[in-house]
Write a protein that holds these residues in place. Structure first.
Motif, PDB file in Angstrom:
ATOM      1  N   PRO A  76      33.912  38.010  57.128  1.00 45.98           N
ATOM      2  CA  PRO A  76      33.272  38.711  58.252  1.00 45.98           C
ATOM      3  C   PRO A  76      34.261  39.182  59.320  1.00 45.98           C
ATOM      4  N   LEU A  77      35.319  38.433  59.548  1.00 49.90           N
ATOM      5  CA  LEU A  77      36.322  38.876  60.525  1.00 49.90           C
ATOM      6  C   LEU A  77      37.036  40.146  60.063  1.00 49.90           C
ATOM      7  N   MET A  78      37.263  40.279  58.766  1.00 44.29           N
ATOM      8  CA  MET A  78      37.884  41.493  58.231  1.00 44.29           C
ATOM      9  C   MET A  78      36.922  42.678  58.369  1.00 44.29           C
ATOM     10  N   VAL A  79      35.652  42.443  58.086  1.00 41.78           N
ATOM     11  CA  VAL A  79      34.636  43.496  58.245  1.00 41.78           C
ATOM     12  C   VAL A  79      34.585  43.934  59.707  1.00 41.78           C
ATOM     13  N   HIS A  80      34.566  42.975  60.609  1.00 38.43           N
ATOM     14  CA  HIS A  80      34.544  43.280  62.048  1.00 38.43           C
ATOM     15  C   HIS A  80      35.776  44.097  62.434  1.00 38.43           C
ATOM     16  N   SER A  81      36.924  43.714  61.932  1.00 42.10           N
ATOM     17  CA  SER A  81      38.170  44.424  62.236  1.00 42.10           C
ATOM     18  C   SER A  81      38.132  45.868  61.740  1.00 42.10           C
ATOM     19  N   ILE A  82      37.690  46.065  60.517  1.00 47.81           N
ATOM     20  CA  ILE A  82      37.634  47.418  59.938  1.00 47.81           C
ATOM     21  C   ILE A  82      36.670  48.294  60.728  1.00 47.81           C
ATOM     22  N   ILE A  83      35.495  47.765  61.027  1.00 50.28           N
ATOM     23  CA  ILE A  83      34.502  48.544  61.767  1.00 50.28           C
ATOM     24  C   ILE A  83      34.994  48.843  63.179  1.00 50.28           C
ATOM     25  N   SER A  84      35.607  47.862  63.821  1.00 50.92           N
ATOM     26  CA  SER A  84      36.132  48.081  65.170  1.00 50.92           C
ATOM     27  C   SER A  84      37.191  49.179  65.184  1.00 50.92           C
ATOM     28  N   LYS A  85      38.077  49.183  64.203  1.00 54.02           N
ATOM     29  CA  LYS A  85      39.098  50.244  64.106  1.00 54.02           C
ATOM     30  C   LYS A  85      38.440  51.608  63.916  1.00 54.02           C
ATOM     31  N   MET A  86      37.399  51.645  63.092  1.00 57.07           N
ATOM     32  CA  MET A  86      36.697  52.914  62.875  1.00 57.07           C
ATOM     33  C   MET A  86      36.048  53.406  64.164  1.00 57.07           C
ATOM     34  N   ILE A  87      35.467  52.476  64.933  1.00 55.44           N
ATOM     35  CA  ILE A  87      34.839  52.850  66.200  1.00 55.44           C
ATOM     36  C   ILE A  87      35.896  53.354  67.179  1.00 55.44           C
ATOM     37  N   ILE A  88      37.003  52.640  67.309  1.00 56.97           N
ATOM     38  CA  ILE A  88      38.076  53.028  68.228  1.00 56.97           C
ATOM     39  C   ILE A  88      38.662  54.378  67.858  1.00 56.97           C
ATOM     40  N   ASN A  89      38.838  54.622  66.553  1.00 51.95           N
ATOM     41  CA  ASN A  89      39.405  55.887  66.080  1.00 51.95           C
ATOM     42  C   ASN A  89      38.377  57.014  66.003  1.00 51.95           C
ATOM     43  N   GLU A  90      37.165  56.729  66.474  1.00 54.21           N
ATOM     44  CA  GLU A  90      36.065  57.690  66.489  1.00 54.21           C
ATOM     45  C   GLU A  90      35.730  58.216  65.098  1.00 54.21           C
TER      46      GLU A  90
END
Length: 110
Positions: free
Chosen positions: A83-97
């Protein structure tokens, strides 16, 4: 290799990381590509992880418009990622728009 990579990319687009994995890592590809590496097992392990992560990214990028919400736990189970990896990937996608989304929590931390 073309007969392996193209179907693998189609499976990845659908979020089917296991099928993608089976096209990339199999007896034929092992003999022609992966076994030529001095650390073949490490390469295959790294490839499995990358296929999982990139399949998640591709799935979210492709199907995000279909969902109003989706749980991190469901994505974690679907792609067999921590779940931490999923959170990290999604957060990067959100930050990178790359993903128009936000985090919400249904559980109170208190």
């Amino acid at each position: 290799m073309k007969e392996h990579v193209l179907p693998a990319s189609k499976a990845m687009k659908m979020g089917d990381w296991k099928t993608c994995h089976s096209f990339i890592i199999n007896e034929k590809m092992n003999g022609k590509v992966w076994d030529l590496s001095p650390e073949a097992n490490k390469v295959r392990t790294m490839l499995v992880r990358k296929v999982q992560e990139e399949s998640l990214w591709t799935y979210l990028f492709t199907y995000s418009s279909v969902y109003n919400s989706i749980s991190m736990e469901m994505l974690s189970d679907m792609f067999e990622l921590d779940p931490l990896m999923v959170h990290s990937i999604i957060s990067k996608m959100i930050i990178n728009e790359e993903l128009m989304a936000s985090w919400t929590s249904r559980r109170s931390p208190w």
